[in-house]
Design a protein around this motif. Structure first.
Motif, mmCIF file in Angstrom:
data_model
loop_
_atom_site.group_PDB
_atom_site.id
_atom_site.type_symbol
_atom_site.label_atom_id
_atom_site.label_comp_id
_atom_site.label_asym_id
_atom_site.label_seq_id
_atom_site.Cartn_x
_atom_site.Cartn_y
_atom_site.Cartn_z
ATOM 1 N N ASP A 273 0.744 -1.697 0.020
ATOM 2 C CA ASP A 273 -0.600 -0.250 -0.344
ATOM 3 C C ASP A 273 0.662 1.406 0.094
ATOM 4 O O ASP A 273 0.391 2.210 0.324
ATOM 5 N N SER A 274 1.645 0.628 -0.436
ATOM 6 C CA SER A 274 3.071 2.252 -0.355
ATOM 7 C C SER A 274 4.276 1.804 -0.929
ATOM 8 O O SER A 274 4.391 0.819 -1.298
ATOM 9 N N GLY A 275 5.561 2.887 -1.770
ATOM 10 C CA GLY A 275 6.435 2.792 -1.823
ATOM 11 C C GLY A 275 6.031 2.740 -3.375
ATOM 12 O O GLY A 275 5.255 2.710 -4.367
ATOM 13 N N LEU A 277 5.302 0.164 -6.120
ATOM 14 C CA LEU A 277 4.758 -0.749 -6.658
ATOM 15 C C LEU A 277 5.431 -2.076 -7.302
ATOM 16 O O LEU A 277 5.271 -2.546 -6.722
ATOM 17 N N ASN A 302 -3.333 2.316 -3.254
ATOM 18 C CA ASN A 302 -2.570 3.150 -3.224
ATOM 19 C C ASN A 302 -2.675 4.491 -3.545
ATOM 20 O O ASN A 302 -1.671 4.854 -5.070
ATOM 21 N N ASP A 303 -3.990 5.106 -3.918
ATOM 22 C CA ASP A 303 -4.209 5.947 -5.138
ATOM 23 C C ASP A 303 -4.306 5.602 -6.178
ATOM 24 O O ASP A 303 -4.040 6.859 -7.211
ATOM 25 N N THR A 308 -2.210 4.809 -13.610
ATOM 26 C CA THR A 308 -1.092 4.383 -12.678
ATOM 27 C C THR A 308 -0.914 2.514 -12.755
ATOM 28 O O THR A 308 -0.291 2.071 -12.893
ATOM 29 N N LEU A 312 2.443 0.584 -14.006
ATOM 30 C CA LEU A 312 2.509 -0.197 -13.265
ATOM 31 C C LEU A 312 2.631 -1.388 -14.070
ATOM 32 O O LEU A 312 3.892 -2.458 -14.262
ATOM 33 N N GLN A 315 6.104 -1.793 -16.514
ATOM 34 C CA GLN A 315 6.853 -1.889 -15.356
ATOM 35 C C GLN A 315 7.220 -2.859 -15.304
ATOM 36 O O GLN A 315 8.029 -3.404 -14.857
HETATM 37 N N1 LIG Z 1 6.067 2.208 -9.631
HETATM 38 C C1 LIG Z 1 4.946 2.617 -9.743
HETATM 39 N N2 LIG Z 1 5.241 3.574 -11.063
HETATM 40 C C2 LIG Z 1 4.385 4.860 -11.101
HETATM 41 N N3 LIG Z 1 3.698 5.117 -10.039
HETATM 42 C C3 LIG Z 1 3.558 4.431 -8.707
HETATM 43 C C4 LIG Z 1 4.413 3.421 -8.824
HETATM 44 N N4 LIG Z 1 4.416 2.802 -7.575
HETATM 45 C C5 LIG Z 1 3.354 4.086 -6.619
HETATM 46 N N5 LIG Z 1 2.981 4.506 -7.951
HETATM 47 C C6 LIG Z 1 2.084 5.080 -6.909
HETATM 48 O O1 LIG Z 1 3.254 6.772 -6.537
HETATM 49 C C7 LIG Z 1 1.832 7.257 -5.828
HETATM 50 C C8 LIG Z 1 2.921 7.371 -4.679
HETATM 51 O O2 LIG Z 1 2.392 7.644 -3.335
HETATM 52 P P1 LIG Z 1 2.675 9.077 -2.302
HETATM 53 O O3 LIG Z 1 4.071 9.584 -2.906
HETATM 54 O O4 LIG Z 1 1.911 8.770 -1.410
HETATM 55 O O5 LIG Z 1 3.805 7.672 -1.941
HETATM 56 P P2 LIG Z 1 4.065 6.763 -1.210
HETATM 57 O O6 LIG Z 1 4.751 5.852 -0.893
HETATM 58 O O7 LIG Z 1 2.330 5.916 -1.155
HETATM 59 O O8 LIG Z 1 3.588 7.248 0.749
HETATM 60 P P3 LIG Z 1 2.967 6.807 1.843
HETATM 61 O O9 LIG Z 1 3.474 6.186 2.471
HETATM 62 O O10 LIG Z 1 2.198 8.308 1.818
HETATM 63 O O11 LIG Z 1 1.540 6.064 1.280
HETATM 64 C C9 LIG Z 1 0.432 6.467 -5.568
HETATM 65 O O12 LIG Z 1 -0.210 6.731 -6.143
HETATM 66 C C10 LIG Z 1 1.196 5.362 -6.561
HETATM 67 O O13 LIG Z 1 -0.029 4.200 -6.653
#
Ligand SMILES: Nc1ncnc2c1ncn2[C@@H]1O[C@H](COP(=O)(O)OP(=O)(O)OP(=O)(O)O)[C@@H](O)[C@H]1O
Ligand SMILES: O=P(O)(O)OC[C@H]1O[C@H](OP(=O)(O)OP(=O)(O)O)[C@H](O)[C@@H]1O
Ligand SMILES: O=C(O)c1cccnc1
Length: 499
Positions: A273-275, A277, A302-303, A308, A312, A315
């Motif tokens: 759910d973060s970082g 993905l 995660n958003d 996205t 993803l 990638q």
């Molecule tokens: N490899 C990727 N390529 C493109 N978008 C990505 C990738 N990994 C994650 N994302 C997207 O990038 C956004 C990152 O959100 P954000 O900046 O809040 O970072 P986070 O890692 O989720 O941090 P938090 O711990 O605050 O949730 C999200 O919309 C997520 O779906």
């Protein structure tokens, strides 16, 4: 009167006043002028497809049916109109007996809909048909938007499990409930909204939150206790592994707990759910495979949205199931559909139905007058749709044999179609105020939407810059429109001369 007193006084709320004040004022005028019982025909449609998509998916009929069936003013509705807004007793006596007594035809939920074609047609007394405008638009505009957004996300996801997670971010409770239902119509497999499961038979699905890991102060302990309970109940587990460090602790604690409890069969998945993905999913996949959990799925949230998801995938992310919340349930990139409700025919002083038109400098915005029917012209050789065709009610396009289809504004764009089926797109929903339509189950509606999409060429279905799908008028319908435009222009010029 202060707010608290007012709320108590008008406690038995109903949806009849879920309308704009101007509807009340118009109905009052119709009533005062003795016009309220005249027959009128209204059509509900939007002009422009949302999200730059090539089609929309209609959702909202179930709630419209609920609304129309229960339409009526309560005593407190009438008291409010009287005490606070000053409407007179005799008008309120008229409203008190007002029910929907007319006819509604509509597309079935899950039908594909395009710009400038009627999703729904209301024929009734001028008063009743006018009054319900606001609620109908409110329902269709939101639910159709969400079903369409879900369909776009489904296109990006492919066949993988797609879960709707948006309730907490929706625009209040109604939007969450009906939005999660619309998301399923558009292609989500399940929702996290338990009420949606109870009310509509939606499949419900869920993992757990960071709170559980934090509450137990230790990730291993949290996974262990959660997994023990799931084992006891013979339920599958999905562990959220990113609370502290996905690769250093989360994935290892999940694997450790599953091994200790011997619950390989119940180890459904882990959720990220973060970082990054893409990167994390690849690394987690390797660790799961190495530990012998090749069947365990990687969930991501995660958003996310269709963009996205595609990014993803490009990638090489190894994501097996997608959880989508905010950007779906709020229709984040286009928060309104813009459907309108326009009168197309009215009974005149002599009891004859006459067509009406709204003129605009923008040709796309000129309404199409008259009682009409809407057809999808399906080519029987390739089983794809040639376009939609709007004809006057009495026309029979199926019997033409060789159907001319032309663009209603750029008329030189035209074609002839032979060997086709003209499939009527509206079903009777209410006749004489009585419900005559049997609502299908939620997953039947979803399957209907999926089947409808199979009739469309891929060119109309791509998520970006799709081709324009034809929505054409029959020659007679087009002539009728032009004649009325000219008649109204002449009339307007007459007014100018008089002043
Ligand atoms: N490899 C990727 N390529 C493109 N978008 C990505 C990738 N990994 C994650 N994302 C997207 O990038 C956004 C990152 O959100 P954000 O900046 O809040 O970072 P986070 O890692 O989720 O941090 P938090 O711990 O605050 O949730 C999200 O919309 C997520 O779906
Ligand atoms: O990102 P969305 O597409 O809107 O999907 C829903 C989000 O809701 C939850 O987050 P939230 O931070 O609300 O709670 P949590 O503590 O469970 O992560 C969940 O973890 C998702 O990230
Ligand atoms: O079940 C989940 O994982 C879930 C539910 C709602 C919102 N976010 C996640």
């Amino acid at each position: 009167m202060d707010n608290v007193q007012q709320i108590n006084k008008y406690a038995d709320d109903s949806l009849a006043l879920h309308t704009d004040l101007y509807q009340v004022n118009m109905v009052e005028t119709y009533w005062a002028e003795g016009m309220s019982e005249r027959r009128a025909v209204f059509e509900l449609f939007f002009r422009k497809l949302p999200f730059g998509n090539g089609y929309a998916i209609f959702a909202g009929l179930e709630r419209i049916i609920e609304y129309v069936q229960s339409f009526g003013f309560t005593d407190s509705d009438l008291a409010y109109l009287h005490d606070e807004l000053g409407y007179e007793e005799d008008f309120l006596a008229y409203l008190k007996q007002l029910r929907f007594t007319g006819k509604i035809t509509a597309m079935r939920e899950g039908e594909l809909v395009f710009g400038n074609e009627a999703i729904l047609r209301v024929e009734g007394t001028l008063a009743e048909a006018q009054f319900i405008e606001t609620a109908l638009l409110n329902i269709v505009n939101y639910q159709t938007l969400i079903a369409t957004k879900a369909s776009r996300i489904r296109n990006a996801v492919g066949d993988a499990p797609l879960l709707e997670f948006g309730t907490r971010r929706a625009h209040e409770m109604d939007a969450a409930l009906w939005g999660s239902r619309a998301a399923i119509i558009g292609g989500c497999d399940a929702t996290s909204n338990v009420r949606c499961g109870k009310r509509f038979g939606a499949k419900v699905s869920g993992t757990h939150a960071h709170a559980m890991v934090q509450a137990m102060l230790d990730e291993y302990e949290a996974f262990l206790r959660y997994a023990k309970r799931q084992k006891q109940m013979n339920r599958k587990c999905v562990f959220l592994i990113d609370t502290y460090d996905t690769l250093k602790s989360g994935i290892h604690n999940a694997i450790k707990v599953v091994k200790e409890l011997g619950i390989k069969d119940l180890f459904e998945g882990v959720r990220l759910d973060s970082g990054d993905l893409a990167y994390l999913s690849k690394e987690v996949r390797k660790l799961l495979d190495k530990a012998g959990f090749k069947e365990t799925r990687i969930y991501a949230s995660n958003d996310l949205d269709e963009y996205t998801v595609l990014n993803l995938k490009s990638q090489g992310a190894v994501i097996d199931a997608w959880g989508i919340g905010t950007k779906l349930i709020t229709a984040y990139d286009q928060p309104a559909l813009g459907a309108v409700y326009k009168i197309v025919a009215i009974e005149d002083d002599h009891g004859k139905m006459v067509d009406t038109i709204k003129i605009s400098g923008n040709p796309e915005k000129v309404t199409t007058p008259g009682r009409k029917k809407l057809y999808r012209i399906i080519n029987l050789v390739n089983h794809r749709s040639e376009g939609d065709y709007i004809a006057l009610e009495e026309e029979k396009p199926q019997e033409e044999g060789r159907l001319k289809m032309f663009h209603p504004v750029y008329t030189y764009i035209s074609k002839f179609v032979t060997n086709y089926e003209a499939r009527e797109l509206h079903a009777d929903i209410f006749l004489g105020g009585k419900l005559v339509y049997e609502l299908p189950g939620l997953y039947e509606v979803q399957a209907f939407a999926k089947g409808n999409l199979e009739l469309l060429w891929d060119e109309y279905k791509r998520n970006q810059n799709p081709e324009d799908y034809p929505v054409d008028l029959s020659q007679r319908c087009w002539d009728n429109k032009m004649n009325l435009i000219h008649a109204m222009k002449e009339k307007a010029e007459g007014v100018v001369k008089e002043t």
